[in-house]
Design a protein around this motif. Structure first.
Motif, PDB file in Angstrom:
ATOM      1  N   GLU A   4       0.838  -1.194   0.000  1.00  0.00           N
ATOM      2  CA  GLU A   4       0.000   0.000   0.000  1.00  0.00           C
ATOM      3  C   GLU A   4       0.876   1.247   0.000  1.00  0.00           C
ATOM      4  O   GLU A   4       1.917   1.278   0.658  1.00  0.00           O
ATOM      5  CB  GLU A   4      -0.901   0.020   1.240  1.00  0.00           C
ATOM      6  N   ILE A   5       0.435   2.261  -0.736  1.00  0.00           N
ATOM      7  CA  ILE A   5       1.110   3.549  -0.783  1.00  0.00           C
ATOM      8  C   ILE A   5       0.136   4.598  -0.267  1.00  0.00           C
ATOM      9  O   ILE A   5      -1.030   4.619  -0.660  1.00  0.00           O
ATOM     10  CB  ILE A   5       1.570   3.892  -2.215  1.00  0.00           C
ATOM     11  N   HIS A   6       0.617   5.466   0.620  1.00  0.00           N
ATOM     12  CA  HIS A   6      -0.232   6.534   1.154  1.00  0.00           C
ATOM     13  C   HIS A   6      -0.219   7.706   0.174  1.00  0.00           C
ATOM     14  O   HIS A   6       0.832   8.236  -0.155  1.00  0.00           O
ATOM     15  CB  HIS A   6       0.251   6.978   2.535  1.00  0.00           C
ATOM     16  N   ASP A   7      -1.393   8.071  -0.300  1.00  0.00           N
ATOM     17  CA  ASP A   7      -1.501   9.121  -1.323  1.00  0.00           C
ATOM     18  C   ASP A   7      -1.677  10.525  -0.746  1.00  0.00           C
ATOM     19  O   ASP A   7      -1.953  11.471  -1.473  1.00  0.00           O
ATOM     20  CB  ASP A   7      -2.644   8.813  -2.287  1.00  0.00           C
ATOM     21  N   GLY A   8      -1.513  10.660   0.568  1.00  0.00           N
ATOM     22  CA  GLY A   8      -1.720  11.944   1.226  1.00  0.00           C
ATOM     23  C   GLY A   8      -3.055  12.004   1.930  1.00  0.00           C
ATOM     24  O   GLY A   8      -3.266  12.844   2.800  1.00  0.00           O
ATOM     25  N   THR A  35      -1.271   9.391 -10.699  1.00  0.00           N
ATOM     26  CA  THR A  35       0.104   9.791 -10.447  1.00  0.00           C
ATOM     27  C   THR A  35       1.006   8.568 -10.577  1.00  0.00           C
ATOM     28  O   THR A  35       0.724   7.527  -9.987  1.00  0.00           O
ATOM     29  CB  THR A  35       0.239  10.385  -9.038  1.00  0.00           C
ATOM     30  N   GLN A  36       2.102   8.692 -11.337  1.00  0.00           N
ATOM     31  CA  GLN A  36       3.016   7.570 -11.516  1.00  0.00           C
ATOM     32  C   GLN A  36       4.021   7.501 -10.373  1.00  0.00           C
ATOM     33  O   GLN A  36       4.692   8.487 -10.066  1.00  0.00           O
ATOM     34  CB  GLN A  36       3.770   7.692 -12.833  1.00  0.00           C
ATOM     35  N   VAL A  37       4.114   6.331  -9.770  1.00  0.00           N
ATOM     36  CA  VAL A  37       5.041   6.086  -8.668  1.00  0.00           C
ATOM     37  C   VAL A  37       5.890   4.875  -9.027  1.00  0.00           C
ATOM     38  O   VAL A  37       5.378   3.881  -9.546  1.00  0.00           O
ATOM     39  CB  VAL A  37       4.276   5.835  -7.351  1.00  0.00           C
ATOM     40  N   ALA A  38       7.193   4.968  -8.774  1.00  0.00           N
ATOM     41  CA  ALA A  38       8.106   3.839  -8.959  1.00  0.00           C
ATOM     42  C   ALA A  38       8.190   3.098  -7.632  1.00  0.00           C
ATOM     43  O   ALA A  38       8.493   3.692  -6.604  1.00  0.00           O
ATOM     44  CB  ALA A  38       9.481   4.332  -9.394  1.00  0.00           C
ATOM     45  N   LEU A  39       7.904   1.809  -7.651  1.00  0.00           N
ATOM     46  CA  LEU A  39       7.845   0.988  -6.451  1.00  0.00           C
ATOM     47  C   LEU A  39       8.921  -0.090  -6.519  1.00  0.00           C
ATOM     48  O   LEU A  39       9.071  -0.760  -7.544  1.00  0.00           O
ATOM     49  CB  LEU A  39       6.460   0.348  -6.349  1.00  0.00           C
ATOM     50  N   PHE A  40       9.666  -0.253  -5.417  1.00  0.00           N
ATOM     51  CA  PHE A  40      10.758  -1.221  -5.353  1.00  0.00           C
ATOM     52  C   PHE A  40      10.721  -1.985  -4.040  1.00  0.00           C
ATOM     53  O   PHE A  40      10.283  -1.460  -3.018  1.00  0.00           O
ATOM     54  CB  PHE A  40      12.126  -0.510  -5.401  1.00  0.00           C
ATOM     55  N   VAL A  41      11.236  -3.198  -4.071  1.00  0.00           N
ATOM     56  CA  VAL A  41      11.571  -3.941  -2.863  1.00  0.00           C
ATOM     57  C   VAL A  41      13.029  -4.371  -3.044  1.00  0.00           C
ATOM     58  O   VAL A  41      13.429  -4.807  -4.133  1.00  0.00           O
ATOM     59  CB  VAL A  41      10.638  -5.151  -2.621  1.00  0.00           C
ATOM     60  N   ASP A  42      13.827  -4.190  -1.992  1.00  0.00           N
ATOM     61  CA  ASP A  42      15.227  -4.597  -2.110  1.00  0.00           C
ATOM     62  C   ASP A  42      15.395  -6.029  -1.590  1.00  0.00           C
ATOM     63  O   ASP A  42      14.443  -6.666  -1.145  1.00  0.00           O
ATOM     64  CB  ASP A  42      16.172  -3.601  -1.434  1.00  0.00           C
ATOM     65  N   VAL A  50       8.908   6.158  -4.887  1.00  0.00           N
ATOM     66  CA  VAL A  50       9.303   7.519  -5.260  1.00  0.00           C
ATOM     67  C   VAL A  50       8.592   7.888  -6.557  1.00  0.00           C
ATOM     68  O   VAL A  50       8.081   7.020  -7.269  1.00  0.00           O
ATOM     69  CB  VAL A  50      10.844   7.648  -5.456  1.00  0.00           C
ATOM     70  N   ASP A  51       8.584   9.186  -6.858  1.00  0.00           N
ATOM     71  CA  ASP A  51       8.033   9.595  -8.152  1.00  0.00           C
ATOM     72  C   ASP A  51       8.714   8.830  -9.266  1.00  0.00           C
ATOM     73  O   ASP A  51       9.917   8.577  -9.220  1.00  0.00           O
ATOM     74  CB  ASP A  51       8.244  11.092  -8.380  1.00  0.00           C
ATOM     75  N   TRP A 109       7.121   8.485  -1.272  1.00  0.00           N
ATOM     76  CA  TRP A 109       5.769   8.134  -0.866  1.00  0.00           C
ATOM     77  C   TRP A 109       5.835   7.130   0.281  1.00  0.00           C
ATOM     78  O   TRP A 109       6.594   6.160   0.198  1.00  0.00           O
ATOM     79  CB  TRP A 109       5.019   7.499  -2.040  1.00  0.00           C
ATOM     80  N   PRO A 110       5.048   7.331   1.340  1.00  0.00           N
ATOM     81  CA  PRO A 110       4.993   6.314   2.392  1.00  0.00           C
ATOM     82  C   PRO A 110       4.474   5.003   1.804  1.00  0.00           C
ATOM     83  O   PRO A 110       3.492   4.991   1.050  1.00  0.00           O
ATOM     84  CB  PRO A 110       3.998   6.889   3.403  1.00  0.00           C
ATOM     85  N   VAL A 111       5.148   3.915   2.114  1.00  0.00           N
ATOM     86  CA  VAL A 111       4.776   2.614   1.564  1.00  0.00           C
ATOM     87  C   VAL A 111       4.880   1.571   2.660  1.00  0.00           C
ATOM     88  O   VAL A 111       5.726   1.677   3.546  1.00  0.00           O
ATOM     89  CB  VAL A 111       5.670   2.258   0.340  1.00  0.00           C
ATOM     90  N   ARG A 112       3.984   0.585   2.615  1.00  0.00           N
ATOM     91  CA  ARG A 112       3.995  -0.474   3.620  1.00  0.00           C
ATOM     92  C   ARG A 112       3.437  -1.762   3.016  1.00  0.00           C
ATOM     93  O   ARG A 112       2.747  -1.735   1.992  1.00  0.00           O
ATOM     94  CB  ARG A 112       3.172  -0.079   4.839  1.00  0.00           C
ATOM     95  N   ALA A 113       3.745  -2.859   3.681  1.00  0.00           N
ATOM     96  CA  ALA A 113       3.125  -4.145   3.359  1.00  0.00           C
ATOM     97  C   ALA A 113       2.106  -4.412   4.450  1.00  0.00           C
ATOM     98  O   ALA A 113       2.432  -4.368   5.643  1.00  0.00           O
ATOM     99  CB  ALA A 113       4.168  -5.247   3.304  1.00  0.00           C
TER     100      ALA A 113
END
Length: 142
Positions: A4-8, A35-42, A50-51, A109-113
């Motif tokens: 999940e990403i927090h959209d504000g 809005t386009q967001v780049a999402l990653f997991v390391d 991030v944008d 962007w705040p992101v969580r699982a």
């Protein structure tokens, strides 16, 4: 688990954690403005969002960037001109300003699982969901 990403305003489910491959990014669209967001997991399981727009080229390509680290901090290298961004604060480590004179900083962007509710259908806006009409990405298989 659902990412999940927090959209504000609220947490937006964007995909399943299983859809993400460590070190490879995906582009997701956050409603309502797409809005386009780049999402990653390391490789350690940390999530980053991030944008997706590269402030140096103006192209929406950062989801194709390379994850790495510099001095122990997680980084993202743009696939266009190779500027490297610190994923903890979004700032460019190579240049202070973009060509248009604005600060060279990516929005983070705040992101969580979050635990997935088994009674809920999977988010139809998932970047890898083949039934998503906006999904033009074809899965690459060797």
């Amino acid at each position: 688990m659902t990412v999940e990403i927090h959209d504000g305003t609220r947490w937006q489910p964007v995909c399943s954690l299983d859809d993400l491959q460590p070190g490879r990014g995906v582009a997701v669209l956050l409603p309502p403005a797409d809005t386009q967001v780049a999402l990653f997991v390391d490789r350690s399981g940390a999530l980053y969002a991030v944008d997706n727009r590269d402030p140096f080229s103006g192209a929406h390509v950062l989801s194709r960037g390379l994850l790495g680290s510099r001095e122990g901090r997680p980084t993202l290298a743009s696939p266009m001109y190779k500027q490297t961004f610190d994923l903890t604060d979004g700032r460019c480590l190579d240049e202070d300003t973009a060509p248009d004179g604005t600060p060279a900083v990516l929005r983070r962007w705040p992101v969580r699982a979050a635990a997935t509710d088994p009674g809920k259908p999977r988010n139809s806006r998932s970047p890898l969901n083949p039934q998503n009409p906006r999904n033009s990405r074809k899965e690459e298989r060797a």
